[in-house]
Write an enzyme that holds these catalytic residues in place. Structure first.
Site, PDB file in Angstrom:
ATOM      1  N   TRP A  18       0.823  -1.214   0.000  1.00 15.50           N
ATOM      2  CA  TRP A  18       0.000   0.000   0.000  1.00 15.50           C
ATOM      3  C   TRP A  18       0.859   1.267   0.000  1.00 15.50           C
ATOM      4  O   TRP A  18       0.347   2.374  -0.022  1.00 15.50           O
ATOM      5  CB  TRP A  18      -0.918   0.038   1.225  1.00 15.50           C
ATOM      6  CG  TRP A  18      -0.212  -0.321   2.488  1.00 15.50           C
ATOM      7  CD1 TRP A  18       0.491   0.518   3.304  1.00 15.50           C
ATOM      8  CD2 TRP A  18      -0.125  -1.614   3.065  1.00 15.50           C
ATOM      9  NE1 TRP A  18       1.009  -0.184   4.362  1.00 15.50           N
ATOM     10  CE2 TRP A  18       0.636  -1.506   4.238  1.00 15.50           C
ATOM     11  CE3 TRP A  18      -0.631  -2.878   2.709  1.00 15.50           C
ATOM     12  CZ2 TRP A  18       0.922  -2.592   5.061  1.00 15.50           C
ATOM     13  CZ3 TRP A  18      -0.339  -3.945   3.534  1.00 15.50           C
ATOM     14  CH2 TRP A  18       0.418  -3.807   4.688  1.00 15.50           C
ATOM     15  N   GLU A  35      -5.088   1.241   6.159  1.00 16.70           N
ATOM     16  CA  GLU A  35      -5.194   1.694   7.553  1.00 16.70           C
ATOM     17  C   GLU A  35      -6.335   0.977   8.285  1.00 16.70           C
ATOM     18  O   GLU A  35      -6.211   0.637   9.448  1.00 16.70           O
ATOM     19  CB  GLU A  35      -5.393   3.215   7.628  1.00 16.70           C
ATOM     20  CG  GLU A  35      -4.119   4.004   7.384  1.00 16.70           C
ATOM     21  CD  GLU A  35      -3.008   3.704   8.392  1.00 16.70           C
ATOM     22  OE1 GLU A  35      -3.314   3.329   9.534  1.00 16.70           O
ATOM     23  OE2 GLU A  35      -1.826   3.816   8.012  1.00 16.70           O
ATOM     24  N   TYR A 118      -7.372   8.316  15.203  1.00 16.21           N
ATOM     25  CA  TYR A 118      -6.073   7.828  14.725  1.00 16.21           C
ATOM     26  C   TYR A 118      -6.093   7.659  13.204  1.00 16.21           C
ATOM     27  O   TYR A 118      -5.211   8.135  12.488  1.00 16.21           O
ATOM     28  CB  TYR A 118      -5.688   6.492  15.401  1.00 16.21           C
ATOM     29  CG  TYR A 118      -4.636   5.800  14.574  1.00 16.21           C
ATOM     30  CD1 TYR A 118      -3.325   6.238  14.599  1.00 16.21           C
ATOM     31  CD2 TYR A 118      -4.984   4.787  13.672  1.00 16.21           C
ATOM     32  CE1 TYR A 118      -2.363   5.685  13.769  1.00 16.21           C
ATOM     33  CE2 TYR A 118      -4.031   4.221  12.840  1.00 16.21           C
ATOM     34  CZ  TYR A 118      -2.725   4.671  12.891  1.00 16.21           C
ATOM     35  OH  TYR A 118      -1.787   4.137  12.054  1.00 16.21           O
ATOM     36  N   ASP A 136       0.029   5.409  16.743  1.00 16.15           N
ATOM     37  CA  ASP A 136      -0.308   3.987  16.867  1.00 16.15           C
ATOM     38  C   ASP A 136       0.599   3.349  17.926  1.00 16.15           C
ATOM     39  O   ASP A 136       1.367   4.058  18.597  1.00 16.15           O
ATOM     40  CB  ASP A 136      -0.192   3.287  15.499  1.00 16.15           C
ATOM     41  CG  ASP A 136       1.253   3.133  15.043  1.00 16.15           C
ATOM     42  OD1 ASP A 136       2.150   3.762  15.652  1.00 16.15           O
ATOM     43  OD2 ASP A 136       1.491   2.376  14.080  1.00 16.15           O
TER      44      ASP A 136
END
Ligand code: SF4
Length: 348
Positions: A18, A35, A118, A136
Site C-alpha cells: 500500500w 489503515e 487515529y 499507533d
C-alpha cells in the site's frame, strides 16, 4: 531530529503493497484500505488481504457496488468484522456523498463510518501530506522510550500524544514523517531487543541512556479474560453438505455466516444444557470435541454437537439457513472460529 528520521526512512523504508513508490503520491483509497485493515492486525497478515481486495475492487466505487456479503466473505479470517461492515458503508458514503473522492482533512475524514481520530490523522497525513499526529502502538513505544516516560499506559496516552506532536511540529514532509515514525517503531524500536545501534535518534534517546528501553512503555496489568461457553452444531444432510446461516444484528460477527450455535455465556452449567428447540427438532449428539477461540474481551469454548438430516427449518433463526459443501466455504463470510469448527467436523 526530523531530518535524521526522514533521511533514515528514505534509505531504509520497507516496500509495502500500500506504500507509494518514491516520487509518487499515495492513492487515498489504498491508504484508507490499508489503515482500516491494519487496525489490530499485523502487516504480514494484512498483505494478502490488501492485494485480494485491490484485485477484486480496484476503486472505492467498485467496493461500494459490492454486496455486504461479498465484502464479509473477502474479509473472512481478518477478524474484528465490524471493520468490514464499516469499510463497506464508508466506501458507499465516499461514492455517493463525496463523488468518489476522499475528504483531505482530519475533520472531513472523521465524518465517515469506521474512521476514528487515529485513522483520520494517518490518512490525512499519509494520503494528503497535511500535518496530523497519528499515534499507533509503534509511535507510542518510540515516544515512551525517547522521553523515558515512566507513567504506564493507558494513563500516559495524553502525554505521549503531546510529545509526538512536538516531535512532528513544522516537519517538511508530514506524510513521510508519519510513516517514518511508525516504521521506526515497527523495525528498529521493537518491543523486544530494540536495535538502538541502528536508530537515527539514538544520541538523544533518554531510555537508551538509562538502559531501560525494553521495560518501556510500562502497562497496567490486564485483568484475566473471562471464558464463555456454548454449543455449536454440525448439521449434515447425509449428502456431504452442512448447514450454515447468517448471524443477525450488528454485534460480534453480525452479518457473518456461522454454524448454528447456542448463546455464549459465562455460566458453564447453564451452557451445558441443550436448549429446547434444538433438543426437540434436531436431536443432536455431542461429538466429544470442542473448539476454542480467543477474542479481545473473552475466551470462548464451544462444544460441538452433531445431527444428520435434522428438521433445522423449524428452529427459530434457522429458517433462512443454507446447505453448503466444505469446498465452497470461501464463498461465505465465515469467521476463523467457525472455520476451526468446520475443520474439526468436515469429513464426518
Ligand atoms: S535509541 Fe533505542 S530505545 Fe531509543 S528510540 Fe531508538 S531504538 Fe528506541
Amino acid at each position: 531530529m526530523q531530518d535524521r528520521l526522514l533521511g533514515w526512512f528514505d534509505r531504509h523504508q520497507r516496500v509495502l503493497p500500500w506504500r507509494a513508490r518514491k516520487g509518487r503520491r499515495p492513492d487515498p483509497y489504498h491508504v484508507w484500505l490499508s489503515e482500516i485493515m491494519l487496525q489490530q492486525t499485523t502487516v504480514v497478515t494484512v498483505g494478502p488481504y490488501f492485494e485480494k481486495f485491490l484485485k477484486k475492487w480496484p476503486s472505492v466505487q467498485k467496493l461500494a457496488a459490492a454486496s455486504q456479503d461479498e465484502v464479509l466473505a473477502a474479509w473472512a479470517g481478518l477478524g474484528y468484522y465490524a471493520r468490514a461492515r464499516n469499510l463497506h458503508k464508508c466506501a458507499q458514503a465516499v461514492t455517493n456523498d463525496y463523488g468518489g473522492v476522499f475528504p483531505d482533512t482530519e475533520e472531513g475524514l472523521l465524518e465517515l463510518p469506521g474512521i476514528g481520530p487515529y485513522t483520520a490523522a494517518a490518512i490525512a497525513s499519509i494520503a494528503f501530506d497535511v500535518p496530523a499526529t497519528a499515534v499507533d502502538g509503534n509511535v507510542e513505544r518510540v515516544v515512551s522510550r525517547f522521553f523515558s516516560i515512566e507513567e504506564p499506559l493507558p494513563a500516559s496516552k495524553k502525554t505521549i500524544r503531546e510529545k509526538a506532536a512536538q516531535l512532528a511540529k513544522g516537519v517538511s514532509r508530514p506524510g513521510d514523517f508519519t510513516q517514518a515514525f511508525m516504521e521506526l517503531g515497527a523495525t528498529v524500536c521493537t518491543p523486544r531487543k530494540p536495535k538502538c545501534g541502528l536508530c537515527p535518534w539514538k544520541d538523544d534517546c533518554a531510555a537508551r541512556r538509562k538502559g531501560n528501553a525494553e521495560e518501556l512503555p510500562r502497562k497496567l496489568a490486564k485483568a484475566a479474560k473471562p471464558v464463555r461457553y456454548g454449543k455449536v452444531f454440525w448439521l449434515s444432510d447425509g449428502k456431504g453438505r452442512f448447514l450454515i446461516h447468517k448471524r443477525a444484528g450488528q454485534g460480534l460477527y453480525g452479518g457473518m455466516y456461522q454454524l448454528p450455535t447456542t448463546e455464549w455465556i459465562t455460566d458453564r452449567k447453564a451452557a451445558a444444557k441443550l436448549p429446547a428447540p434444538f433438543q426437540e427438532t434436531i436431536k443432536p449428539c455431542p461429538l466429544g470435541e470442542s473448539v476454542r477461540h480467543s477474542l479481545t474481551h473473552f475466551d470462548l469454548v464451544l462444544e460441538i454437537w452433531t445431527a444428520k438430516a435434522p428438521r433445522a427449518g423449524t428452529v427459530k433463526g434457522l429458517e433462512e439457513a443454507c446447505w453448503i459443501h466444505s469446498e465452497n466455504i470461501g464463498d461465505y463470510g465465515l469467521p476463523t472460529l467457525m472455520r476451526k469448527a468446520i475443520g474439526l467436523c468436515a469429513g464426518l
